[in-house]
Scaffold this active site. Structure first.
Site, PDB file in Angstrom:
ATOM      1  N   GLY A  11      57.122  32.942  44.025  1.00 40.16           N
ATOM      2  CA  GLY A  11      56.430  33.567  42.892  1.00 40.16           C
ATOM      3  C   GLY A  11      55.850  34.898  43.321  1.00 40.16           C
ATOM      4  N   ALA A  12      56.441  35.993  42.828  1.00 41.18           N
ATOM      5  CA  ALA A  12      55.992  37.342  43.197  1.00 41.18           C
ATOM      6  C   ALA A  12      55.304  37.989  42.008  1.00 41.18           C
ATOM      7  CB  ALA A  12      57.181  38.174  43.661  1.00 41.18           C
ATOM      8  N   VAL A  15      49.552  37.076  41.282  1.00 38.87           N
ATOM      9  CA  VAL A  15      48.864  36.396  42.378  1.00 38.87           C
ATOM     10  C   VAL A  15      49.675  36.509  43.670  1.00 38.87           C
ATOM     11  CG1 VAL A  15      48.137  34.140  43.249  1.00 38.87           C
ATOM     12  CG2 VAL A  15      47.543  34.835  40.933  1.00 38.87           C
ATOM     13  N   GLY A  16      50.946  36.100  43.629  1.00 35.26           N
ATOM     14  CA  GLY A  16      51.768  36.098  44.839  1.00 35.26           C
ATOM     15  C   GLY A  16      51.862  37.469  45.489  1.00 35.26           C
ATOM     16  N   THR A 133      47.324  27.670  39.591  1.00 30.15           N
ATOM     17  CA  THR A 133      46.269  26.862  38.980  1.00 30.15           C
ATOM     18  C   THR A 133      46.923  25.687  38.261  1.00 30.15           C
ATOM     19  OG1 THR A 133      44.948  28.844  38.673  1.00 30.15           O
ATOM     20  CG2 THR A 133      44.328  26.907  37.384  1.00 30.15           C
ATOM     21  N   CYS A 277      44.293  33.729  32.272  1.00 31.71           N
ATOM     22  CA  CYS A 277      43.697  32.520  32.860  1.00 31.71           C
ATOM     23  C   CYS A 277      42.680  31.786  31.986  1.00 31.71           C
ATOM     24  CB  CYS A 277      43.046  32.865  34.190  1.00 31.71           C
ATOM     25  SG  CYS A 277      44.258  33.332  35.433  1.00 31.71           S
ATOM     26  N   ARG A 443      33.426  47.236  23.147  1.00 32.29           N
ATOM     27  CA  ARG A 443      32.996  46.964  24.522  1.00 32.29           C
ATOM     28  C   ARG A 443      31.584  47.452  24.790  1.00 32.29           C
ATOM     29  NH1 ARG A 443      36.321  43.589  27.655  1.00 32.29           N
ATOM     30  NH2 ARG A 443      38.426  43.763  26.811  1.00 32.29           N
TER      31      ARG A 443
HETATM   32  P1  NAD Z   1      53.185  35.581  36.982  1.00 31.42           P
HETATM   33  O1  NAD Z   1      53.870  35.146  35.758  1.00 31.42           O
HETATM   34  O2  NAD Z   1      52.742  37.000  37.128  1.00 31.42           O
HETATM   35  O3  NAD Z   1      54.125  35.294  38.264  1.00 31.42           O
HETATM   36  C1  NAD Z   1      54.800  34.106  38.471  1.00 31.42           C
HETATM   37  C2  NAD Z   1      56.149  34.430  39.114  1.00 31.42           C
HETATM   38  O4  NAD Z   1      56.776  33.212  39.531  1.00 31.42           O
HETATM   39  C3  NAD Z   1      57.137  35.117  38.177  1.00 31.42           C
HETATM   40  O5  NAD Z   1      57.548  36.333  38.752  1.00 31.42           O
HETATM   41  C4  NAD Z   1      58.310  34.116  38.065  1.00 31.42           C
HETATM   42  O6  NAD Z   1      59.571  34.753  37.983  1.00 31.42           O
HETATM   43  C5  NAD Z   1      58.174  33.355  39.360  1.00 31.42           C
HETATM   44  N1  NAD Z   1      58.776  32.022  39.369  1.00 31.42           N
HETATM   45  C6  NAD Z   1      58.617  31.015  38.473  1.00 31.42           C
HETATM   46  N2  NAD Z   1      59.279  29.918  38.874  1.00 31.42           N
HETATM   47  C7  NAD Z   1      59.882  30.225  40.043  1.00 31.42           C
HETATM   48  C8  NAD Z   1      60.698  29.498  40.954  1.00 31.42           C
HETATM   49  N3  NAD Z   1      61.000  28.218  40.735  1.00 31.42           N
HETATM   50  N4  NAD Z   1      61.144  30.119  42.056  1.00 31.42           N
HETATM   51  C9  NAD Z   1      60.822  31.403  42.295  1.00 31.42           C
HETATM   52  N5  NAD Z   1      60.042  32.138  41.486  1.00 31.42           N
HETATM   53  C10 NAD Z   1      59.574  31.559  40.370  1.00 31.42           C
HETATM   54  O7  NAD Z   1      51.940  34.588  37.177  1.00 31.42           O
HETATM   55  P2  NAD Z   1      50.559  34.896  37.926  1.00 31.42           P
HETATM   56  O8  NAD Z   1      49.644  35.625  37.028  1.00 31.42           O
HETATM   57  O9  NAD Z   1      50.845  35.427  39.277  1.00 31.42           O
HETATM   58  O10 NAD Z   1      49.971  33.425  38.054  1.00 31.42           O
HETATM   59  C11 NAD Z   1      50.512  32.490  38.957  1.00 31.42           C
HETATM   60  C12 NAD Z   1      49.573  31.303  39.059  1.00 31.42           C
HETATM   61  O11 NAD Z   1      48.314  31.723  39.598  1.00 31.42           O
HETATM   62  C13 NAD Z   1      49.250  30.632  37.734  1.00 31.42           C
HETATM   63  O12 NAD Z   1      49.135  29.260  37.941  1.00 31.42           O
HETATM   64  C14 NAD Z   1      47.902  31.224  37.363  1.00 31.42           C
HETATM   65  O13 NAD Z   1      47.151  30.351  36.574  1.00 31.42           O
HETATM   66  C15 NAD Z   1      47.253  31.388  38.713  1.00 31.42           C
HETATM   67  N6  NAD Z   1      46.240  32.449  38.786  1.00 31.42           N
HETATM   68  C16 NAD Z   1      46.424  33.663  38.175  1.00 31.42           C
HETATM   69  C17 NAD Z   1      45.464  34.677  38.296  1.00 31.42           C
HETATM   70  C18 NAD Z   1      45.646  36.013  37.641  1.00 31.42           C
HETATM   71  O14 NAD Z   1      44.711  36.796  37.646  1.00 31.42           O
HETATM   72  N7  NAD Z   1      46.785  36.348  37.090  1.00 31.42           N
HETATM   73  C19 NAD Z   1      44.322  34.456  39.051  1.00 31.42           C
HETATM   74  C20 NAD Z   1      44.158  33.222  39.672  1.00 31.42           C
HETATM   75  C21 NAD Z   1      45.126  32.225  39.535  1.00 31.42           C
HETATM   76  C1  UDX Z   2      39.568  35.528  35.858  1.00 29.42           C
HETATM   77  C2  UDX Z   2      38.545  35.080  36.898  1.00 29.42           C
HETATM   78  O1  UDX Z   2      37.475  36.036  36.948  1.00 29.42           O
HETATM   79  C3  UDX Z   2      39.186  34.966  38.264  1.00 29.42           C
HETATM   80  O2  UDX Z   2      38.238  34.465  39.199  1.00 29.42           O
HETATM   81  C4  UDX Z   2      40.368  34.014  38.162  1.00 29.42           C
HETATM   82  O3  UDX Z   2      41.023  33.927  39.406  1.00 29.42           O
HETATM   83  C5  UDX Z   2      41.351  34.491  37.093  1.00 29.42           C
HETATM   84  O4  UDX Z   2      40.664  34.623  35.852  1.00 29.42           O
HETATM   85  P1  UDX Z   2      40.676  37.840  35.156  1.00 29.42           P
HETATM   86  O5  UDX Z   2      41.083  37.119  33.935  1.00 29.42           O
HETATM   87  O6  UDX Z   2      41.706  38.592  35.908  1.00 29.42           O
HETATM   88  O7  UDX Z   2      40.014  36.829  36.211  1.00 29.42           O
HETATM   89  O8  UDX Z   2      39.515  38.900  34.800  1.00 29.42           O
HETATM   90  P2  UDX Z   2      37.955  38.735  34.468  1.00 29.42           P
HETATM   91  O9  UDX Z   2      37.255  39.852  35.110  1.00 29.42           O
HETATM   92  O10 UDX Z   2      37.444  37.391  34.742  1.00 29.42           O
HETATM   93  O11 UDX Z   2      37.906  39.011  32.900  1.00 29.42           O
HETATM   94  C6  UDX Z   2      38.419  38.094  31.954  1.00 29.42           C
HETATM   95  C7  UDX Z   2      38.098  38.566  30.550  1.00 29.42           C
HETATM   96  O12 UDX Z   2      36.702  38.427  30.282  1.00 29.42           O
HETATM   97  C8  UDX Z   2      38.429  40.046  30.306  1.00 29.42           C
HETATM   98  O13 UDX Z   2      38.998  40.192  29.032  1.00 29.42           O
HETATM   99  C9  UDX Z   2      37.088  40.722  30.391  1.00 29.42           C
HETATM  100  O14 UDX Z   2      37.029  41.919  29.655  1.00 29.42           O
HETATM  101  C10 UDX Z   2      36.175  39.650  29.805  1.00 29.42           C
HETATM  102  N1  UDX Z   2      34.780  39.779  30.251  1.00 29.42           N
HETATM  103  C11 UDX Z   2      34.466  39.596  31.564  1.00 29.42           C
HETATM  104  C12 UDX Z   2      33.781  40.076  29.331  1.00 29.42           C
HETATM  105  O15 UDX Z   2      34.053  40.229  28.149  1.00 29.42           O
HETATM  106  N2  UDX Z   2      32.490  40.165  29.763  1.00 29.42           N
HETATM  107  C13 UDX Z   2      32.134  39.998  31.065  1.00 29.42           C
HETATM  108  O16 UDX Z   2      30.925  40.099  31.375  1.00 29.42           O
HETATM  109  C14 UDX Z   2      33.161  39.703  31.999  1.00 29.42           C
END
Ligand code: NAD
Ligand code: UDX
Length: 472
Positions: A11-12, A15-16, A133, A277, A443
């Protein structure tokens, strides 16, 4: 002799990519080698190019510094799995769209697929790290699949990610804590926890690395996001009261947040939280509670989302009332489309809902965001409005700057708190707008007094409402 620890990440994505880039930048090539794997050829090609697939402050420098050295991006998933000692699973876990639990349960298709890929390819023992997650007890399912289909031994850890978009690099470099859930009852479990701890200890102080049992770790991630989102909904619920009563939400937030027990962070009112998320993880928690028969607990957390939906509706209604109850064919400048500043990500952005609502009123939108790709805006709006791009093109244009978006408009609507919207030359912008010129600040980032002096009719979330807007 000792060779580098071989780390793979399936997963790139948001997060990755950043997580592996930070690990690479904090370790030397003879200590750690990393392969980031994805099924998407397009994503991997972008990671290997000059234009990374996502915008995150500081990320480009990090990736350019490590790529080809100890950080590699590839679609050769099977080879990557065979090669690795430790495999992060950072695939997407969206909300299920159909079937049992549709609309709330997590869709574990991609996690299971990753597990099956690992089981099929692995021929030496692996540590598998759940980075996505997931619902509590997903590690159990992972373990069962690996054991039933694999030819070797696996140790499963949970290591949820707490980074926030827009500050991902900083959050990864200086995390409040790193959480590692593992089987602390067995030797091999403890060894696996120690291997992952050592990886993080290259730059994270050991006292910030927390070991728990697997289920606590999985659940803590959902709970942390639920608490954060709850704070935003709490302050947003009070913003509505402020608007009607003469209190100022930012003053209230400051006064309340100075109580050390409450704390100052995450109390900024907004048009509504977005991001991939918060909603997904709360729904996931709600579904878990319901499946254990805890309906009152489920309702409690569901209300966090209900307030968020209401806030977005409420904001659109204010705009409509301000514009004499009709937005038909009025040009409205939309400033900001990302779900927060410093990211180009639009997943669950409040902007999608607000724009969708305004389009239902037949408004003409001119949208500007400094980082969101144009294609993304079209995809989000066609999906949300269930109309084709050609149909929408009559109502939507994309602008290259805030000034261009505002030219000849009836109203400016701020939906993302980009710094450049704080410092815009509003006096100049005002000159190019229709009269009366409205500004709706979703905002609460603008100086309302200064804007009123220029001549704007202003509304900001959480500030007492101007009678010219309220009384209609
Ligand atoms: P994303 O959609 O940006 O990336 C996921 C990637 O995984 C995609 O590029 C997809 O092509 C790839 N993928 C899916 N299945 C696959 C497989 N079988 N083999 C290889 N590649 C595969 O998602 P994300 O935002 O990086 O989130 C990933 C996880 O991390 C989720 O569970 C999310 O809830 C959690 N998370 C996200 C955030 C965030 O800020 N985005 C923060 C904390 C946790
Ligand atoms: C969130 C969590 O913060 C992070 O720890 C987790 O890993 C992924 O989910 P993210 O969604 O990337 O991160 O951004 P975050 O800064 O939490 O903001 C989420 C939303 O809440 C945004 O739309 C932001 O504008 C809003 N927000 C945040 C508010 O409206 N008020 C605030 O005081 C803080």
């Amino acid at each position: 002799g000792s060779r580098p620890l071989r780390v793979a990440c399936i997963g790139a994505g948001y997060v990755g990519g950043p997580t592996m880039a930070v690990i690479a930048s904090k370790t030397s090539p003879d200590a750690v080698q990393i392969q980031v794997l994805d099924i998407s050829e397009e994503r991997i090609a972008a990671w290997n190019s000059d234009r990374l697939p996502l915008y995150e402050p500081g990320l480009t420098e990090l990736v350019f510094g490590s790529r080809g050295r100890n950080l590699h991006f590839s679609t050769a998933i099977e080879d990557g799995i065979k090669w690795a000692d430790l495999i992060f699973v950072a695939v997407n876990t969206p909300t299920k769209e159909c079937g049992i639990g549709a609309g709330s349960a997590a869709d574990l298709t991609y996690v299971e697929l990753a597990a099956r890929q690992i089981a099929a390819a692995a021929d030496t023992p692996k540590i598998v790290v759940e980075k996505s997650t997931v619902p509590i007890r997903t590690a159990e399912a992972l373990g069962a699949i690996l054991e039933a289909c694999g030819r070797t031994s696996f140790e499963i850890l949970s290591n949820p990610e707490f980074l926030a978009e827009g500050t991902a690099v900083r959050d990864l470099c200086e995390p409040d804590r790193v959480l590692i859930g593992g089987n602390l009852e067995t030797d091999s479990g403890r060894r696996a926890v120690e291997t992952l701890t050592e990886l993080y200890a290259h730059w994270v102080p050991r006292e910030r690395i927390l070991a728990t049992n697997v289920w606590s770790s999985e659940l803590s991630k959902l709970v942390a996001n639920a608490f954060l989102a709850q704070r935003v909904s709490s302050i947003n619920s009070i913003s509505a009261l402020c608007e009607l009563s003469g209190a100022e939400i930012d003053e209230v937030a400051r006064a309340v947040g100075l109580d050390a027990r409450i704390g100052p962070h995450f109390l900024k009112c907004s048009v509504g939280f977005g991001g991939s998320c918060f909603q997904k993880d709360i729904l996931n928690l709600v579904y878990l509670c319901e499946s254990f028969g805890l309906n009152t607990v489920a309702d409690y957390w569901r209300s966090v989302i209900a307030i968020n939906d209401w806030q977005k509706q409420r904001f659109t209604a204010r705009i409509l009332h301000g514009l004499y109850n009709t937005a038909t064919n009025k040009k409205i400048a939309i400033l900001g489309f990302a779900f927060k500043k410093d990211t180009g990500d639009t997943r669950e952005s409040a902007a999608i809902d607000v724009c969708g609502n305004l389009l239902q009123e037949c408004a003409k939108l001119s949208i500007y965001d400094p980082k969101v790709p144009a294609e993304q805006i079209w995809t989000d709006l066609t999906r949300r409005c269930r109309r084709t791009r050609d149909e929408l093109a009559h109502y939507v244009t994309l602008a290259e700057s805030a000034e261009e978006a505002a030219m000849n408009s009836h109203a400016i609507v701020i939906l993302t708190e980009w710094d450049e919207f704080r410092t815009l030359d509003y006096a100049k912008v005002y000159k190019g707008m229709c009269r009366p010129a409205f500004l709706f600040d979703g905002r609460s980032i603008c100086d309302m007094k200064a804007l009123s002096q220029i001549g704007f009719v202003c509304y900001a979330i959480g500030s007492p409402v101007d009678s010219r807007i309220r009384l209609r």
